[in-house]
Write a protein that holds these residues in place. Structure first.
Motif, PDB file in Angstrom:
ATOM      1  N   GLN A 106      -5.365   4.757   3.544  1.00 40.11           N
ATOM      2  CA  GLN A 106      -4.428   3.766   3.341  1.00 40.11           C
ATOM      3  C   GLN A 106      -4.942   2.617   4.130  1.00 40.11           C
ATOM      4  O   GLN A 106      -4.810   1.379   3.765  1.00 40.11           O
ATOM      5  N   TRP A 164      -2.384   1.867  -4.982  1.00 39.08           N
ATOM      6  CA  TRP A 164      -1.862   3.334  -4.900  1.00 39.08           C
ATOM      7  C   TRP A 164      -2.864   4.179  -5.564  1.00 39.08           C
ATOM      8  O   TRP A 164      -3.500   4.057  -6.490  1.00 39.08           O
ATOM      9  N   VAL A 205       3.129  -1.092   4.186  1.00 37.83           N
ATOM     10  CA  VAL A 205       2.451   0.119   4.136  1.00 37.83           C
ATOM     11  C   VAL A 205       3.448   1.501   4.216  1.00 37.83           C
ATOM     12  O   VAL A 205       4.487   1.385   5.315  1.00 37.83           O
ATOM     13  N   GLY A 210       2.645   4.994  -0.843  1.00 35.74           N
ATOM     14  CA  GLY A 210       2.281   6.527  -0.132  1.00 35.74           C
ATOM     15  C   GLY A 210       2.984   7.645  -0.895  1.00 35.74           C
ATOM     16  O   GLY A 210       2.298   8.178  -1.724  1.00 35.74           O
ATOM     17  N   VAL A 222       1.076  -1.026  -0.017  1.00 37.46           N
ATOM     18  CA  VAL A 222       0.267  -0.055  -0.072  1.00 37.46           C
ATOM     19  C   VAL A 222       0.814   1.246   0.049  1.00 37.46           C
ATOM     20  O   VAL A 222       1.479   1.389   1.014  1.00 37.46           O
ATOM     21  N   PHE A 231      -3.705   8.587  -1.394  1.00 37.04           N
ATOM     22  CA  PHE A 231      -2.862   7.830  -0.429  1.00 37.04           C
ATOM     23  C   PHE A 231      -1.560   8.726  -0.324  1.00 37.04           C
ATOM     24  O   PHE A 231      -0.402   8.471   0.173  1.00 37.04           O
ATOM     25  N   CYS A 271      -7.724   0.653   2.620  1.00 39.24           N
ATOM     26  CA  CYS A 271      -7.202  -0.223   1.805  1.00 39.24           C
ATOM     27  C   CYS A 271      -6.695  -1.351   2.250  1.00 39.24           C
ATOM     28  O   CYS A 271      -6.965  -2.493   2.012  1.00 39.24           O
ATOM     29  N   SER A 324      -4.746  10.778   3.883  1.00 37.73           N
ATOM     30  CA  SER A 324      -3.669   9.941   3.357  1.00 37.73           C
ATOM     31  C   SER A 324      -3.850   8.589   4.328  1.00 37.73           C
ATOM     32  O   SER A 324      -3.900   7.565   3.633  1.00 37.73           O
ATOM     33  N   ALA A 341       3.496   4.995   5.020  1.00 37.46           N
ATOM     34  CA  ALA A 341       2.690   6.250   5.278  1.00 37.46           C
ATOM     35  C   ALA A 341       3.259   7.505   4.652  1.00 37.46           C
ATOM     36  O   ALA A 341       4.468   7.793   5.157  1.00 37.46           O
TER      37      ALA A 341
END
Length: 268
Positions: A155, A140, A176, A117, A115, A144, A158, A151, A178
């Motif tokens: 995320q 994406w 992930v 960012g 995922v 995100f 998701c 954001s 972030a």
């Protein structure tokens, strides 16, 4: 790690651009209740980043070179590619016969999911496809990105969908990245305006924002079985420190990062 891999789900959460001093200050003053509840002793470990910007640092981490403890080593690693002469590979290290950890875990039956960012994960060009391309599944969308004030919530949503859609027996490696801490982050500080610009205070506010929503991610990752979680910055960033601004430079505030790993016990 040879017992963990194959038994538990795995989470790698990089808090992109998070400064060590900000992370420590917020934990010490009770401003990170959800993260601090999982940090051993309620504190972050001080480490040295493997790179001074996102692309370099993540290439290293995906090869098994997580941030290094900030004390003389060598320090045994959790993960390592098999190669002769490695001084940081120990008996407890999960050794993989692949060019990167993501492929090594896939070979052990894990579903590997990214995922993204920041821009290096946006899949909008050749470079933005390199890191997501390591994974079997990657996500994406603009929601995100660094430009979105919500954001991390997007995320986490998701990630929750990824977990729900997996068969119960399928092991998961979820990564992930972030983006909320990365510039621009002024909009996380109450009362700030675009003209105010980004600051150490808005950086801290962005970390508090992540803390408000990280519990949902932890709950999702521990909803099926125990999860081994790694939460770390990939590098820091400067806000006028000794005249420097940003990262991809050699200042201590860029190279010094907060790190932690811990188990998330099943919620059912």
């Amino acid at each position: 790690m040879n017992e963990v891999v194959g038994r538990d789900d795995l989470l790698l959460l990089t808090l992109d651009t998070l400064r060590y001093d900000v992370a420590v200050e917020l934990a010490a003053t009770g401003r990170l209740p959800n993260l601090s509840a999982h940090l051993p002793g309620g504190t972050w470990e001080q480490r040295h980043a493997p790179g001074n910007f996102t692309y370099a640092s993540h290439q290293a981490m995906f090869a098994g070179f997580l941030p290094t403890p900030a004390s003389p080593g060598p320090h045994p690693r959790l993960f390592a590619a098999r190669f002769a002469g490695s001084e940081s590979t120990a008996g407890r290290t999960f050794v993989f016969d692949a060019p990167d950890l993501v492929a090594g875990l896939a070979a052990r039956g894990y579903r590997t999911v990214c995922v993204g960012g920041v821009g290096f994960f946006n899949k909008q060009g050749a470079l933005g496809n390199v890191l997501p391309g390591l994974f079997q599944e990657s996500h994406w969308e603009p929601a995100f990105s660094v430009a979105s004030p919500t954001s991390f919530e997007a995320q986490v949503e998701c990630a929750e969908k990824v977990v729900v859609q997996l068969p119960p027996e399928q092991r998961l490696f979820l990564f992930v990245n972030a983006s909320a801490l990365h510039q621009p982050n002024w909009f996380h500080l109450p009362g700030a305006t675009r003209e105010s610009g980004d600051s150490r205070a808005s950086h801290a506010a962005a970390l508090e924002y992540i803390d408000r929503h990280v519990g949902r991610l932890f709950d999702a990752m521990s909803s099926r079985r125990r999860c081994f979680a790694i939460v770390s910055s990939d590098h820091g960033t400067a806000y006028g420190d000794d005249g420097y601004t940003g990262h991809r430079l050699g200042h201590d505030c860029v190279w010094t990062v907060p790190y932690s790993h811990f188990f998330l016990e099943p919620t059912t």
